[in-house]
Design an enzyme around this catalytic site. Structure first.
Site, PDB file in Angstrom:
ATOM      1  N   TYR A 153     -42.937 -86.852   1.697  1.00 31.37           N
ATOM      2  CA  TYR A 153     -43.766 -85.676   2.053  1.00 31.37           C
ATOM      3  C   TYR A 153     -45.240 -86.089   2.221  1.00 31.37           C
ATOM      4  O   TYR A 153     -45.982 -85.497   2.999  1.00 31.37           O
ATOM      5  CB  TYR A 153     -43.594 -84.578   0.995  1.00 31.37           C
ATOM      6  N   LYS A 160     -50.864 -79.501   1.539  1.00 33.51           N
ATOM      7  CA  LYS A 160     -50.411 -78.267   0.872  1.00 33.51           C
ATOM      8  C   LYS A 160     -51.205 -78.020  -0.422  1.00 33.51           C
ATOM      9  O   LYS A 160     -51.449 -76.869  -0.790  1.00 33.51           O
ATOM     10  CB  LYS A 160     -48.910 -78.324   0.574  1.00 33.51           C
TER      11      LYS A 160
HETATM   12  P1  NAP Z   1     -41.390 -74.767  12.325  1.00 39.28           P
HETATM   13  O1  NAP Z   1     -40.406 -73.762  12.738  1.00 39.28           O
HETATM   14  O2  NAP Z   1     -41.387 -76.088  13.048  1.00 39.28           O
HETATM   15  O3  NAP Z   1     -42.855 -74.110  12.371  1.00 39.28           O
HETATM   16  C1  NAP Z   1     -44.056 -74.881  12.377  1.00 39.28           C
HETATM   17  C2  NAP Z   1     -44.995 -74.176  13.318  1.00 39.28           C
HETATM   18  O4  NAP Z   1     -46.300 -74.804  13.358  1.00 39.28           O
HETATM   19  C3  NAP Z   1     -44.474 -74.228  14.758  1.00 39.28           C
HETATM   20  O5  NAP Z   1     -44.447 -72.923  15.293  1.00 39.28           O
HETATM   21  C4  NAP Z   1     -45.505 -75.098  15.453  1.00 39.28           C
HETATM   22  O6  NAP Z   1     -45.614 -74.808  16.822  1.00 39.28           O
HETATM   23  C5  NAP Z   1     -46.754 -74.706  14.697  1.00 39.28           C
HETATM   24  N1  NAP Z   1     -47.887 -75.585  15.043  1.00 39.28           N
HETATM   25  C6  NAP Z   1     -48.001 -76.920  14.886  1.00 39.28           C
HETATM   26  N2  NAP Z   1     -49.179 -77.337  15.379  1.00 39.28           N
HETATM   27  C7  NAP Z   1     -49.836 -76.242  15.849  1.00 39.28           C
HETATM   28  C8  NAP Z   1     -51.107 -76.004  16.468  1.00 39.28           C
HETATM   29  N3  NAP Z   1     -51.973 -77.004  16.735  1.00 39.28           N
HETATM   30  N4  NAP Z   1     -51.460 -74.726  16.812  1.00 39.28           N
HETATM   31  C9  NAP Z   1     -50.609 -73.718  16.580  1.00 39.28           C
HETATM   32  N5  NAP Z   1     -49.384 -73.871  16.011  1.00 39.28           N
HETATM   33  C10 NAP Z   1     -49.002 -75.117  15.641  1.00 39.28           C
HETATM   34  O7  NAP Z   1     -41.216 -75.156  10.773  1.00 39.28           O
HETATM   35  P2  NAP Z   1     -41.227 -74.278   9.434  1.00 39.28           P
HETATM   36  O8  NAP Z   1     -40.479 -75.106   8.455  1.00 39.28           O
HETATM   37  O9  NAP Z   1     -40.815 -72.895   9.704  1.00 39.28           O
HETATM   38  O10 NAP Z   1     -42.756 -74.336   9.007  1.00 39.28           O
HETATM   39  C11 NAP Z   1     -43.536 -73.181   8.783  1.00 39.28           C
HETATM   40  C12 NAP Z   1     -44.414 -73.362   7.563  1.00 39.28           C
HETATM   41  O11 NAP Z   1     -43.586 -73.366   6.401  1.00 39.28           O
HETATM   42  C13 NAP Z   1     -45.222 -74.647   7.524  1.00 39.28           C
HETATM   43  O12 NAP Z   1     -46.478 -74.392   6.929  1.00 39.28           O
HETATM   44  C14 NAP Z   1     -44.383 -75.519   6.606  1.00 39.28           C
HETATM   45  O13 NAP Z   1     -45.119 -76.550   6.001  1.00 39.28           O
HETATM   46  C15 NAP Z   1     -43.945 -74.470   5.597  1.00 39.28           C
HETATM   47  N6  NAP Z   1     -42.824 -74.827   4.729  1.00 39.28           N
HETATM   48  C16 NAP Z   1     -41.673 -75.300   5.266  1.00 39.28           C
HETATM   49  C17 NAP Z   1     -40.617 -75.641   4.428  1.00 39.28           C
HETATM   50  C18 NAP Z   1     -39.326 -76.179   4.984  1.00 39.28           C
HETATM   51  O14 NAP Z   1     -38.589 -76.828   4.249  1.00 39.28           O
HETATM   52  N7  NAP Z   1     -39.001 -75.936   6.233  1.00 39.28           N
HETATM   53  C19 NAP Z   1     -40.737 -75.472   3.042  1.00 39.28           C
HETATM   54  C20 NAP Z   1     -41.925 -74.959   2.515  1.00 39.28           C
HETATM   55  C21 NAP Z   1     -42.974 -74.645   3.377  1.00 39.28           C
HETATM   56  P3  NAP Z   1     -44.757 -75.693  17.904  1.00 39.28           P
HETATM   57  O15 NAP Z   1     -43.389 -75.942  17.397  1.00 39.28           O
HETATM   58  O16 NAP Z   1     -44.811 -74.833  19.070  1.00 39.28           O
HETATM   59  O17 NAP Z   1     -45.526 -76.969  18.025  1.00 39.28           O
END
Ligand code: NAP
Length: 253
Positions: A153, A160
Site C-alpha cells: 500500500y 491516507k
Molecule cells: P475506483 O473505482 O477506481 O475510483 C477511483 C476514482 O478516482 C476514479 O473515479 C478515478 O477516475 C478517480 N481519479 C483518479 N485521478 C483523478 C483525477 N486526477 N481527477 C479526478 N478523478 C480522479 O476505486 P475505488 O476503490 O472505488 O476508490 C475510491 C476511493 O475509495 C479512493 O479514495 C480509495 O483510496 C478509497 N478506498 C478504496 C478501497 C478499496 O479497497 N477499493 C478501500 C478503502 C478506501 P478514473 O478512473 O476516471 O481515472
C-alpha cells in the site's frame, strides 16, 4: 427517506464497481439529487449511462487542475444554488509505487499520490462555505493502510494518513459554518483502483479469515454509511474516521 430535498456531489465514479457508485446508488435511493464528476472526455462515456440511470447530473473535474475545480463549483452554484453533501472518493498513485518497498518512492511519485488523493479534498473543502450555505457534510474515503503497515500500500498509506489528518483539520476549520467533515475507512473492495495494488487479492482472503464478521464488505455497505453521515442523523459527528471493514481493524494477535 433520509436525504429527501438534499443535493449532493459525488467525486470518483469510474464504473459500477466504484465505491463512489455505491454511494450514488444509496444516496439516490434515500431521495438525494446528485451531481457526479468524471475525469475527462475519455471517461465520460463510462460515467454518463450510470449518471443517467439515476437521473444525476454529471460534469468534468480533474482534481489536479485548480481551474477545473473553479469551473465545476461555479456550474453547481449557478444551477443548484447550494449543495448539502460532498463525497470525495478519489485516489491515485503510479502502479510502480504500489508494490515493493515504500523507501523506493520518488519525489515525483510521492507528490502525485498526495496531490490527487489528499490535496484534492482540501481544495474541494475551500468551496464548501460558499456552496454549502445552509451547512453540510463532507465525506472522504480512506483505508486502514494509514494506521498500520499493509504490504504494497506504501505511498497510498501515507496519502491516507494525510487525508485523515486533513479531515480533522478541515472539521475544525469548517465547523463554524455547520459543515461536518468525516471519513469512512472502508475494508478492501475489488475496484479498478484496488486492482493496481500488488497482492490485493491476498488481502481480501486475509480479511475474510480474520475479520469478526468473517467476510469482506461491499460498496453498498459503504454507500449506506455515507447516507448516514450525509444525513441529519449524524448531525453531531465531525472529524471522525468510521471503519466499515467487517471489524477487521480491531483485531490484534
Ligand atoms: P475506483 O473505482 O477506481 O475510483 C477511483 C476514482 O478516482 C476514479 O473515479 C478515478 O477516475 C478517480 N481519479 C483518479 N485521478 C483523478 C483525477 N486526477 N481527477 C479526478 N478523478 C480522479 O476505486 P475505488 O476503490 O472505488 O476508490 C475510491 C476511493 O475509495 C479512493 O479514495 C480509495 O483510496 C478509497 N478506498 C478504496 C478501497 C478499496 O479497497 N477499493 C478501500 C478503502 C478506501 P478514473 O478512473 O476516471 O481515472
Amino acid at each position: 427517506m433520509l436525504l429527501r430535498n438534499k443535493v449532493g456531489v459525488i467525486l470518483g465514479v469510474a464504473n459500477a464497481h466504484s465505491i463512489a457508485w455505491g454511494c450514488a446508488l444509496h444516496t439516490h435511493k434515500e431521495g438525494a439529487e446528485l451531481i457526479l464528476s468524471y475525469l475527462n472526455d475519455k471517461i465520460r462515456p463510462r460515467v454518463a449511462p450510470l449518471a443517467e440511470s439515476i437521473s444525476a447530473d454529471f460534469m468534468e473535474l480533474d482534481v489536479t487542475d485548480d481551474e477545473s475545480f473553479k469551473v465545476f463549483f461555479k456550474f453547481i452554484k449557478k444551477k443548484y444554488g447550494k449543495i448539502d453533501f460532498l463525497i470525495h472518493s478519489i485516489a491515485f498513485a503510479n502502479k510502480e509505487y504500489l508494490r515493493g518497498k515504500y523507501v523506493n518512492t520518488s519525489r515525483e511519485g510521492f507528490s502525485l499520490a498526495l496531490n490527487i488523493s489528499t490535496f484534492s479534498l482540501v481544495e474541494a473543502a475551500k468551496y464548501a462555505p460558499d456552496i454549502m450555505s445552509d451547512g453540510g457534510s463532507i465525506i472522504a474515503m480512506t483505508y486502514m493502510g494509514s494506521e498500520k503497515v499493509v504490504g504494497s500500500y506504501n505511498v497510498m498509506g501515507v496519502a491516507k494518513a494525510a487525508l485523515e489528518a486533513s479531515v480533522r483539520y478541515l472539521a475544525k476549520d469548517l465547523g463554524e459554518h455547520n459543515i461536518r467533515v468525516n471519513a469512512i475507512s472502508a475494508g478492501p473492495i475489488n475496484t479498478l483502483a484496488a486492482r493496481g495494488i500488488g497482492g490485493f487479492s491476498k488481502v481480501l482472503d486475509i480479511v475474510k479469515e480474520k475479520a469478526p464478521l468473517k467476510r469482506n464488505i461491499s460498496i453498498d455497505e459503504v454507500g449506506k454509511t455515507a447516507c448516514f453521515l450525509a444525513s441529519d442523523y449524524a448531525s453531531g459527528i465531525t472529524g471522525e474516521v468510521l471503519h466499515v471493514d467487517a471489524g477487521f481493524n480491531i483485531i490484534g494477535v
